[in-house]
Design a protein around this motif. Sequence first.
Motif, mmCIF file in Angstrom:
data_model
loop_
_atom_site.group_PDB
_atom_site.id
_atom_site.type_symbol
_atom_site.label_atom_id
_atom_site.label_comp_id
_atom_site.label_asym_id
_atom_site.label_seq_id
_atom_site.Cartn_x
_atom_site.Cartn_y
_atom_site.Cartn_z
ATOM 1 N N VAL B 154 0.837 -1.197 0.000
ATOM 2 C CA VAL B 154 0.000 0.000 0.000
ATOM 3 C C VAL B 154 0.871 1.244 0.000
ATOM 4 O O VAL B 154 0.639 2.198 -0.745
ATOM 5 N N LEU B 156 3.780 1.503 -1.196
ATOM 6 C CA LEU B 156 4.392 1.657 -2.514
ATOM 7 C C LEU B 156 3.457 2.332 -3.503
ATOM 8 O O LEU B 156 3.880 2.847 -4.529
ATOM 9 N N THR B 157 2.165 2.290 -3.184
ATOM 10 C CA THR B 157 1.204 2.921 -4.068
ATOM 11 C C THR B 157 1.470 4.422 -4.191
ATOM 12 O O THR B 157 1.158 5.031 -5.189
ATOM 13 N N PHE B 158 2.052 4.967 -3.137
ATOM 14 C CA PHE B 158 2.288 6.407 -3.143
ATOM 15 C C PHE B 158 3.765 6.724 -3.229
ATOM 16 O O PHE B 158 4.554 6.200 -2.460
#
Lengths: 325, 323, 329
Positions: B154, B156-158
């Motif tokens: 999660v 890494l999503t940002f």
Amino acid sequence: MLAFTIRRIFEAAIVMLTVALMAFVLFRFVGDPVNQMVGQDTTLAEREELRERLGLNDPVIVQFGRFIWNAARYDFGISYQVKRPVTSLIAERFPATFELAVTAALFAVLLGIPMGVYTGIHRDSWLSKLFLSVSLIGISLPTFLIGILLIYVFAVQLGVLPSFGRGEVIRIGGWTTGFLTASGLKALILPAITLGLFQMTLVTRLVRSQMLEVLRTDYIKFARARGLSDRAVNFGHALKNTLIPVITIIGLQLGAIIAFAIITETVFQWPGMGLMFIQAVQNADIPVMSAYLMLVAFLFVLINLIVDLLYVWIDPRVRIYGREA
Amino acid sequence: MSTDDHGLPAAQSTNPIRPPARSLASRFFDSDLWYSFRSSRLVVLAGIVTLLMVGAALLAPVIAPHDPYDLRALNLMDSDLPPAWVKGGDPRFLLGTDDQGRDILSTILYGTRSSIAISVLAVFLAIGIGVSLGLVAGYFGGIVDTIIMRIADVKLTFPAILVALLINGIAQTLFRGRLGGAEFWILVLSIGLSFWVQYARTVRGMTLVEKNKEYVQAARLIGMSRTAIMFKHVLPNVLSPVLVIGTINLALAIITEATLSFLGVGLPPTEPSLGTMIQIGNKYLFSGSWWMVAFPGLTLAVLVLAVNLLGDWLRDALNPKLR
Amino acid sequence: MTETPALSVRNLRVEFPTRRGTLAAVDDVSFDIAPGEVLGIVGESGAGKSLTGTAIIGLLEPPGRVAGGEIRLNGQRIDNLSREAMRPIRGKRIGMVFQDPLTSLNPLYRVGEQIIETIRTHLPMTEREARARAIELLIEVGIQGAERRIDSYPHEFSGGMRQRVVLALALCAEPELIIADEPTTALDVSIQAQIIQLLKRLCRERGTAVMLITHDMGVIAETANRVAVMYAGRIAEIGPVREVIQSAHHPYTRGLMGAIPSIEGTGDRLTQIPGSMPRLTAIPKGCAFNPRCPHAFDRCRVERPDLMPVDHSLAACWLVAPVSAEPPR
């Protein structure tokens, strides 16, 4: 294949739920929403009434459910700062960011891949060394510095390109585009280069290292031993194998471009979502922050999903595993 | 470079003759690492530049001609002066002054000092979190592993900059108006928290490999505790990739700090930082005061470039299995 | 031998410049292979056997380079050809088979595409003709259902089947020479024999010369007509396979033979050569094998022996030197 797709969609949904939880916590518990929405002279009773009306007295789990339900219907509440629905704010801002990001991504990919391939094949040529030096400088220069430099040279000194804004835009339905006017296109050049340069150097370096790795493999050696021309080996065999992992990372970078647009939009006063977000951070405008968070996550998860499915389509090995999974 | 890098099949060196035991120092100076360092003039230069800049930053209070923190010493009459060698320059201010009349050179020295301090602390924080979580996830596996790696996914999503902005935004909101000097630590926290995933993933991967090696199994058989095994046996093996990622991350952390400050959510304008200086200078770019942006910008670029060069060299020389 | 050898290598030297000086990974290597003949090249890892093969096909990776000697393919000198002139020789006149069939084929292309691509690079054929030929080749190397399998991806074949595909690829332009670098090492023992038999049969039928690089004396004994034993970049002994296996002249060869179980079961214990091959950076003075040689005497430690004729072989060992030969001062 179908099972694989379903599993990926399920995983994407879990990521989105987690992000939604974060956004909700942010929305609900960082600062009191009521205090943000009312003036100093509001009475306690009025506050309590507003609290009740907003459903802030319901159990947290109900509130979270409502938050998700609203988000799914594309409703993120009212901005504290400008007192307008966040959704319409985003709708206004999205085209600017989207056009900027797409142009920057095209710039990065269309220049980065050929440069990476070239430097991978001609490891010791002077042009490769030049490309690599440029790319090292590219990743060492912070985005905002590149923007300022470009503004100084092209807007302040030469005065040939605008330093801020989108120029003239044309409205098509709910969408505004700068692609169709000369001033819109001119205004796009500097921001797109600023945003794309870092990604381009990243793509160049990535393609190069991947290319070098592939060129060392046995099947490339064997392809050479079969007497295939350099062209067939480099572009027929090595490139295809190089691009598979590269596609994944470029996909991930697309998400990054949208986030990095925050910086570029600030430097160029580009009226997009990034500028909106940074203003929200400065003003503690929580609904805008959490909406932006969800939107970026959604785009990111969507891109990821597409990349994963693309991967399956390109790589025969994964196609098999995908079928089994 | 070692012979293997020259495309000589690895088999050529399968029969290593153990070098006689020598002192650590002489071993280091004979090592491929040192050789590759010496053999690239650019890397040597980058090393020297980094050392000089870190040294100058540490000694800022001693060598800076003025004290930019001392508001009483500021004189608005001195504001907006160009560098000393330009017409209208003042020999007291070698690189000119900013809109408040602060000496650019001194402010750069102090600014570099905060930039480096924040970045180094942030990287250490990221390493601390990432390595511990990676070790735990890799070593214990199961549900612990799943939870940690999901969070990492999660995260890494940002992109890092967005996470840093968010954490910063939250902190600003929570401590609205009562921040009083905490900006420094908020920056450390927000940058540190946005970088840990890479360490966690790398360390987890290596831990999984190490865990199944014989010496770890043996240590387990003789009854060493899991924690002891992790710290005595597994940890040393993951140090070299962590060092490489750390160096590259340091450059990234410096950029992130400058970016946050530039965006106006980093250090307050009264506390010099390279990013803040560039932000202020940017406003005066159109009026021709190029020096307010140029010198801090150049300092930032050179610092990041030097650290990046060192990182690149370390990665090539140690060649750990990244990714 | 009166006819022109398919491959003739003379005083080949391959060098790698390193920071510790230039290393001669292959040093003064000479041998011939007649058409239809199988020459085995054996030696430990790092003896220079693979590099010899790579040098012949002109695929040494820089900074490695051929620093001396001559390579002739049916009389034509090929070691001094340009990159462009060498390319049509690779695959057309020299075929190559690598150790690992898993990694020799590009995973992203169907095997048919890879065979057709190779055929059309070297022979003036249309796509259709090339495809027909590819299917023929696949049938010939023993792929069941070749018409169907031609459109499979490499990962859909087993290891042994893949190596058959690789053989088909090496043979697809009827080369004069095949260089097979450890063609069976990565395969199951049960499949090794099949592949070796196939290689042998195909080359005998076509009169193709084979340079078979391996560290497995068993494979050599079964396949090769002659064998060259390499040690530390040089040929230690070369001769007919029967003679080398049964009555080796070089102590190193005897050691190597001792390391495989004797077929006759003469009761000798499995012996092993003590120590290991020197690194290229530390090749001892004199005979490179002397520190490990049970028979080494003074001369071995100061003077390097060249290949000397003995029976039907050549051996680089002072033990076989004619008694009359005077040691030079």
